[in-house]
Structures are given as structure tokens and as C-alpha cells.
Design a protein around this motif. Structure first.
Motif, PDB file in Angstrom:
ATOM      1  N   GLY A  87      -8.181  -0.252   3.912  1.00 52.55           N
ATOM      2  CA  GLY A  87      -7.563  -0.617   5.189  1.00 52.55           C
ATOM      3  C   GLY A  87      -7.154  -2.079   5.229  1.00 52.55           C
ATOM      4  N   ILE A  88      -6.036  -2.339   5.881  1.00 55.29           N
ATOM      5  CA  ILE A  88      -5.571  -3.722   6.036  1.00 55.29           C
ATOM      6  C   ILE A  88      -6.443  -4.431   7.081  1.00 55.29           C
ATOM      7  N   THR A  89      -6.891  -3.711   8.070  1.00 55.74           N
ATOM      8  CA  THR A  89      -7.778  -4.315   9.071  1.00 55.74           C
ATOM      9  C   THR A  89      -9.137  -4.618   8.443  1.00 55.74           C
ATOM     10  N   GLU A 144     -15.745   6.651   5.244  1.00 55.10           N
ATOM     11  CA  GLU A 144     -14.967   6.019   6.315  1.00 55.10           C
ATOM     12  C   GLU A 144     -14.899   6.962   7.505  1.00 55.10           C
ATOM     13  N   LYS A 147      -2.384   7.103   1.421  1.00 54.42           N
ATOM     14  CA  LYS A 147      -2.102   7.489   2.798  1.00 54.42           C
ATOM     15  C   LYS A 147      -1.115   8.640   2.724  1.00 54.42           C
ATOM     16  N   ARG A 166       0.836  -1.211   0.000  1.00 55.12           N
ATOM     17  CA  ARG A 166       0.000   0.000   0.000  1.00 55.12           C
ATOM     18  C   ARG A 166       0.866   1.254   0.000  1.00 55.12           C
ATOM     19  N   GLY A 181     -12.391   8.876  10.597  1.00 52.88           N
ATOM     20  CA  GLY A 181     -11.082   9.556  10.605  1.00 52.88           C
ATOM     21  C   GLY A 181      -9.903   8.666  10.258  1.00 52.88           C
ATOM     22  N   THR A 182      -9.646   7.651  11.053  1.00 55.19           N
ATOM     23  CA  THR A 182      -8.525   6.740  10.769  1.00 55.19           C
ATOM     24  C   THR A 182      -8.988   5.285  10.820  1.00 55.19           C
ATOM     25  N   TYR A 216      -5.419  14.078   5.857  1.00 55.64           N
ATOM     26  CA  TYR A 216      -5.561  14.297   7.296  1.00 55.64           C
ATOM     27  C   TYR A 216      -5.657  15.790   7.582  1.00 55.64           C
ATOM     28  N   THR A 255      -5.725  -0.108  12.194  1.00 54.49           N
ATOM     29  CA  THR A 255      -4.544  -0.669  12.845  1.00 54.49           C
ATOM     30  C   THR A 255      -4.430  -0.248  14.312  1.00 54.49           C
TER      31      THR A 255
HETATM   32  C1  LIG Z   1      -8.185   7.335   6.595  1.00 55.97           C
HETATM   33  C2  LIG Z   1      -8.005   5.966   7.135  1.00 55.97           C
HETATM   34  N1  LIG Z   1      -8.918   5.023   6.834  1.00 55.97           N
HETATM   35  C3  LIG Z   1      -8.805   3.759   7.270  1.00 55.97           C
HETATM   36  C4  LIG Z   1      -7.741   3.366   8.063  1.00 55.97           C
HETATM   37  C5  LIG Z   1      -7.631   1.939   8.499  1.00 55.97           C
HETATM   38  O1  LIG Z   1      -6.620   1.301   7.746  1.00 55.97           O
HETATM   39  P1  LIG Z   1      -5.749   0.124   8.370  1.00 55.97           P
HETATM   40  O2  LIG Z   1      -6.702  -0.938   8.782  1.00 55.97           O
HETATM   41  O3  LIG Z   1      -4.852  -0.306   7.264  1.00 55.97           O
HETATM   42  O4  LIG Z   1      -5.002   0.697   9.542  1.00 55.97           O
HETATM   43  C6  LIG Z   1      -6.768   4.321   8.417  1.00 55.97           C
HETATM   44  C7  LIG Z   1      -5.636   3.971   9.278  1.00 55.97           C
HETATM   45  O5  LIG Z   1      -4.664   3.452   8.813  1.00 55.97           O
HETATM   46  C8  LIG Z   1      -6.892   5.633   7.923  1.00 55.97           C
HETATM   47  O6  LIG Z   1      -5.976   6.568   8.218  1.00 55.97           O
END
Ligand SMILES: Cc1ncc(COP(=O)(O)O)c(C=O)c1O
Ligand SMILES: Cc1ncc(COP(=O)(O)O)c(C=O)c1O
Lengths: 355, 355
Positions: free
Chosen positions: B257-259, B231, B195, B93, B233-234, B200, B301
Motif C-alpha cells: 500500500g502507498i498509505t 491485510e 491490484k 504499482r 479488505g482494502t 477482490y 487510500t
Molecule cells: C487489498 C488492499 N490492500 C491494501 C490497500 C491499501 O493500499 P493503498 O494505501 O495504496 O491504497 C488496498 C487499497 O488500495 C487494497 O485494495
């Protein structure tokens, strides 16, 4: 602001010859720096040698882009005065950008005084030939080292100065512009009207594609309908259609350019009909088809006025004014640069002298 | 990669106690750094003490935001091994983000090896209590000092490491989320799926408003219609509606997202119906009205799984699952953190050991 501490370089540098001047790669001897800390406010204003600065790799600006900047110019006039073009306009916009980015408000008078003290020290760095200037870049970055997304608790404000060469070294060259239909730059509810790194990061891929296709710039369309005209990479855009000056209104997603404002004020003072409103790319192409698209030009601090010789939208190319600089673009350019160089009397009070 | 030069600190630091660990403010002794120069490619890989770095104030990232980052985690398992969760997913990614930002491609194998060499050196910095981890932040910034908007000709890649505490110190707390109807974060044709700092920066004002109104997070809607769910914020967002797991498809404006991917893979392996598609906020409110909105949760994450107890859209509040963590969110959390801590066998091959 009597409390600016000043640390001078041991050996001052030398202003390169006009021929050696480009844009934004040469810097003067000194810069202004000030810190912000939550609870303490803006503090420790200082003029120091321009040099590398130490920052933690975890600083918020590297990760979450909390930053703003400005871009303005000082000129050496024909009678050897140093004058800044509309400094309060730029500094007030700086503060408006700060608000959008949750950056603490600055005292415009304080920044103004700091800038003028810095310029007084760097007078010798202002080139004199027509078209050259000293480019002024105030900026703020969030320097708190912290990896969570948040508004920072510490910031650094810098003012750095760069002598720049004439934008048009060989006379006006109308530019060929690609009307962007794939990428978008900004949207209402976003940061488009702020001068912040995010907007320029958004433009890099489009710019790269446009260059590869032989265009000089990108013209952005609105993000929702993909048809209303926004602005060019680092310029606002204006159309002269059937004698009337038309430019997109400040709708929240474009930058309110100081050169745009100057052009509108001038045009009105000259008695032209000038209109700020939504304008679609179809309308521009229609005006062209009817033979009413007199001129198209960009406005920005770097180029002042940039005539557009060609637009290309989804492969449809239109050539404006035979790819020649139009008389109105020329008139605006001559007037504004005339005031900046001191050749034309400053009847609007645009120029502020460094003493 | 045998050519990484290593400069060690004179005196290694000490991992704080679990109680002292927060998120992203404490860093380990060393970091990995590598340079890019046009014509030379990526070069000079090195492990050096974590410290302030010297950069020119004119560096492109400060002004035009050309930068990318990643966020992943290493864990100390119950049997005292150090393992990284799905490192290739994050590093691939990272490279996809690079492409969007016109940042030169990296060799994923090289970065992977550099990361594992760094982790081997910093093993003592990985905390061991359940929920704690070593957060890994690879990032690239454009460090060429140049004031014109352009793709930089020099970059720095860093990998910094930060031991972080448990996200949920007192058990799962369902979060109250504001559905954002004023600001937007990203749009198709923009940078939403990368990313990169710009996204942000776009979120700071909305986040600040939401906090002031007592919400823990913001849920973004699409920029065009202002109704399709994007989605948090993070985190990505997932809905359990009438037994089915539904999450917005990867449409170009949200982060993959990887999660999220992990949750989808797990859910499918458990035989649940899982769907990635456009889903509007009306549909979610409708499902709620019909009593079919079983659960809502975020995935990321940092938190792994974050149950959503309440949504508020234009003042209309809905309380989900009595503001209690739902059984499915709990099951996902227990399983994923179980694999991460080594309690549950790693049957999907998610964990890669540092040797
Ligand atoms: C904007 C945003 N969306 C989604 C995620 C979730 O992604 P991941 O599961 O790869 O951490 C994140 C955090 O990494 C993020 O910053
Ligand atoms: C995105 C953008 N639009 C317009 C402009 C023109 O604004 P100004 O005339 O204030 O330089 C600039 C340059 O500053 C810009 O970066």
C-alpha cells in the motif's frame, strides 16, 4: 419459459467450413441475455442478435471480478439430430459457482429452457464432422457501475454459442506437461472449485512460462504443501497406476469436471477400480520408477481426453507410455465421442436432444 | 504527450454538494482511454465523454479476468490548488500489477501526462471540503473477444474520475474486525501483491459473512499456516505494540500500500521504531494479554487511517484502546490529511499540482 422475447437478425450468417473452425472466435447469430436487479430478481429474458453490448467502465466485474461461467457442448449426431451433452450437470455447477461468488441463484429449469430455445434457433450453426461441436458459454457478470468492493446489485447473464473445430486435427497428440512449482492456482478457502475468472487470471503467468519452455500445459500442485496434485489448466487429471484409475478428490480447490465425472462413471461401469483421493507428485514419480505408471490423461469438455506423454517436475522428466496414447485413454475417448456423435447408443442418458 | 485527441461533452455536469457525495457512484464528464494491440503497442490515447462502452460479450476479461486497476486521489487544497497525492507511486504499482497479469507494460510518463491533462480538464469536479477528494481509477481490461484461456492480444486502458465524500462523516469511528479463519484471499505464488480483480472476487463471500455477523471488515491470515497476519479488505494493517510500529512485511501475497509506505516513512521520520516482519495473530493476542497492544489501525487510500476498535478471532474478542481512536492513529491521520489539504507544508514532496 414463454416470456422470452426474441429479436432476430435480419440476415443469418453462414457456418464456416470445418477447416476454418478454431476455438472460441466465431459466434452464432443470436445470444440469450437476462438481467438481475436486487428487489426484482432475474428478469427480461431475451434472445437478441450477438453483438457488442454497452457497459459502463465502472461496472463491478471490470474491477472486482464478480463473474462466473460454464462451458458445455452441443453436437450434430450422425443421424442429424442436435444433442447437448449432460446439460443439467453443467447448469447445476453454474449455480454452485454462483453461490461461491455471491451471485444470485438462477432457476436451472429456466436457463435450461432458454438454452434449448436458443439452440433450436441456431441449429444450422452446429457443425457435423466428427470432433466438431457447438461450444456453449453461459456466463454472468456484475454490471453495476460502482467503485467500492461489494456484492453487486445488478448482473447480466449471457449464453453465447461458438462453433468449434476438432481438438485433435491430426489424431491424438500426447501433451508434454510442466508440473508447476512456482505459481499456485487456488487453495482451500478460496475459489478453486468455482468456474470464475479469478482462477484463470491466476494461471496466465504460469501458462506463459510453460509455453516458453516448450510445454503444452501446466499441472498444478496444492498451495500448502506444494506436492499434492490438483488439476491441469482447463482439465482434470487422471492416472492409471497398476491397473487402477486414480484422480485427486474434490477437495475444494479443484473444479469438479463433468468429463472427470463421466470418466469415473464409465470406468466403474466397466469394472475398473477407480479411486478419488489425495495423490502426491512423488507417488506418481515412484509409480513411474516401479514401472507401474500405465497412463496419464486429462479430462475436459474441450479435448474430452488428452493423453499426457511427458511430465516435468523441477527439471526431472518422465516419459509415459513411450509418449504414445495409451489404450485406456483411447478407449475412453472413443466411447465418449462415440456417444456424442450418436455412433454409440446413449445408455447412460447423457445426451439431450434439441427439438 | 501531444497526441491525445480530446472530445468534449456538449454540456458539462455539476459537482454534487458534499452531502450528496458517497464513494464511487458519481463520475466526471470525461475519461481517458487508450488501446493496446499486439504488434502496434499502446495507441490512440484520447479523452472522451464518460459514457457506456461497447464490448463483445466474449471479451477475455469477462471470462478469464485479465485486468488490473489502481486507486489514487486528487485534492483541492485550502488555497484552491488541485494536487495529486504521490501519483508516481500508484502508477509504478500499476505497471508492477501489469507484469503479474501478463498485461503489456505501460509508459508511466505517458499515463502520468494523460492523467494530468484529464485532471486539468476536470478541475471543477474536485470537491473542496476537508475529507472530500477526487478519486482516480486507472484500469486495464483485456477486451479481445476469445473464449480460450490465453493472454489477450488487445487491451483497453481507462482513467475514470469520481468525486468522493469524506470517509468519516461524523469523526473517526473505530471499526470492528473479524479475523478470517475460513476463507483465504491470496497466497505466495498467486496474485496477492497485484491490484487485480481476482483478489477482490476472493473476498466477497468472507465480506458478506462478516457484515452479517456485525463486523465492518475482514482481517486476512496467511493461506498456509492460517496464523500470520496479511491485510484487511482494502487496507494494510499496522500494530503499535509497546511503542513500536509493526506491520506485515511485503511477502508476495499482500498489496504494498502507498498509505502503508507513507505511514512507515512518517513514523521513521518521527523517530519511532518501525518494523516490517511476519507477525502472527497469536502474537497480537499475547501483546493484548500483556497490556502492550497500544493501537491497531488500517491504512489505505480511501480511509487514509482507520482505527481498529475490536478484533474477533474464532469468537475471542479483544477491545483495543477502549474502542477509542488511539493518539498515534489520530496523529498520522491529521498529518497526512493535513498535507493533502494543504494545511501542513508538504516537506516530503508527496503532492503534485495540476496546472
Ligand atoms: C487489498 C488492499 N490492500 C491494501 C490497500 C491499501 O493500499 P493503498 O494505501 O495504496 O491504497 C488496498 C487499497 O488500495 C487494497 O485494495
Ligand atoms: C480449471 C478446470 N478444471 C477442469 C476442467 C474440466 O471440466 P469439464 O470436464 O467440466 O469441462 C475445466 C474445464 O471446464 C477447467 O477449466
Amino acid at each position: 419459459m414463454s416470456d422470452i422475447t426474441v429479436t432476430k437478425v435480419k440476415q443469418v450468417g453462414v457456418l464456416p467450413t470445418d477447416k476454418e473452425l478454431g476455438f472460441g472466435t466465431i459466434f452464432t447469430d443470436h445470444m440469450f441475455v437476462m438481467d438481475y436487479t436486487t428487489g426484482k430478481g432475474w428478469h427480461s429474458p431475451r434472445i437478441v442478435p450477438y453483438a457488442e453490448c454497452a457497459n459502463y467502465p465502472a461496472m463491478i466485474v471490470f474491477h472486482y471480478g464478480q463473474a462466473i461461467f460454464e462451458g458445455m457442448k452441443a453436437f450434430r449426431t450422425e443421424d442429424n439430430r442436435i444433442c447437448v451433452f449432460r446439460p443439467y450437470e453443467y447448469l447445476n455447477r453454474f449455480n454452485r459457482s454462483a453461490e461461491k461468488l455471491c451471485i444470485p441463484k438462477m432457476d436451472v429449469e429456466q436457463i435450461h429452457d432458454a438454452l434449448f430455445q436458443l439452440l433450436a434457433l441456431e441449429k444450422n450453426w452446429v457443425p457435423g464432422q466428427l470432433g466438431t461441436s457447438l461450444y456453449i458459454r453461459p456466463f454472468v457478470v456484475a454490471d453495476e457501475p460502482h467503485l467500492g468492493v461489494k456484492v453487486a446489485d445488478s448482473f447480466k447473464l449471457y449464453i453465447i454459442l461458438s462453433p468449434v473445430g476438432a481438438y485433435y486435427k491430426t489424431g491424438f497428440n500426447p501433451v508434454s506437461i510442466k508440473v508447476e512449482d512456482k505459481y499456485v492456482r487456488a487453495i482451500k478457502g478460496g475459489l478453486g472449485e468455482a468456474k470464475t475468472p479469478a482462477n484463470y487470471a491466476m494461471s496466465l503467468a504460469a501458462q506463459q512460462d510453460a509455453y516458453a519452455e516448450g510445454f503444452g500445459q501446466v499441472l498444478w500442485l496444492d498451495a500448502v504443501h506444494r506436492k499434492y496434485i490438483e488439476e491441469v489448466g482447463t482439465m482434470n487429471i487422471l492416472f492409471k497406476i497398476n491397473g487402477e484409475i486414480i484422480t485427486p478428490e474434490l477437495n475444494g480447490s479443484i473444479l469438479g469436471g463433468i468429463t472427470r465425472k463421466t470418466v469415473l462413471e464409465l470406468s466403474r461401469s466397466w469394472g475398473l477400480k477407480t479411486t478419488e483421493r489425495q495423490i502426491s507428485i512423488d507417488e506418481v514419480y515412484d509409480a513411474y520408477a516401479k514401472g507401474q505408471l500405465d497412463e496419464v490423461f486429462g479430462s475436459g469438455t474441450a479435448a474430452v481426453i488428452s493423453p499426457v506423454g511427458e511430465l516435468s517436475w523441477k527439471g526431472q522428466r518422465i516419459v509415459i507410455n513411450h509418449n504414445q496414447t495409451g489404450p485406456y485413454a483411447q478407449k475412453l475417448f472413443d466411447y465418449i465421442t462415440g456417444v456424442q456423435s450418436g455412433k454409440i447408443a446413449d445408455q447412460f442418458g447423457w445426451m439431450e436432444e434439441v427439438r
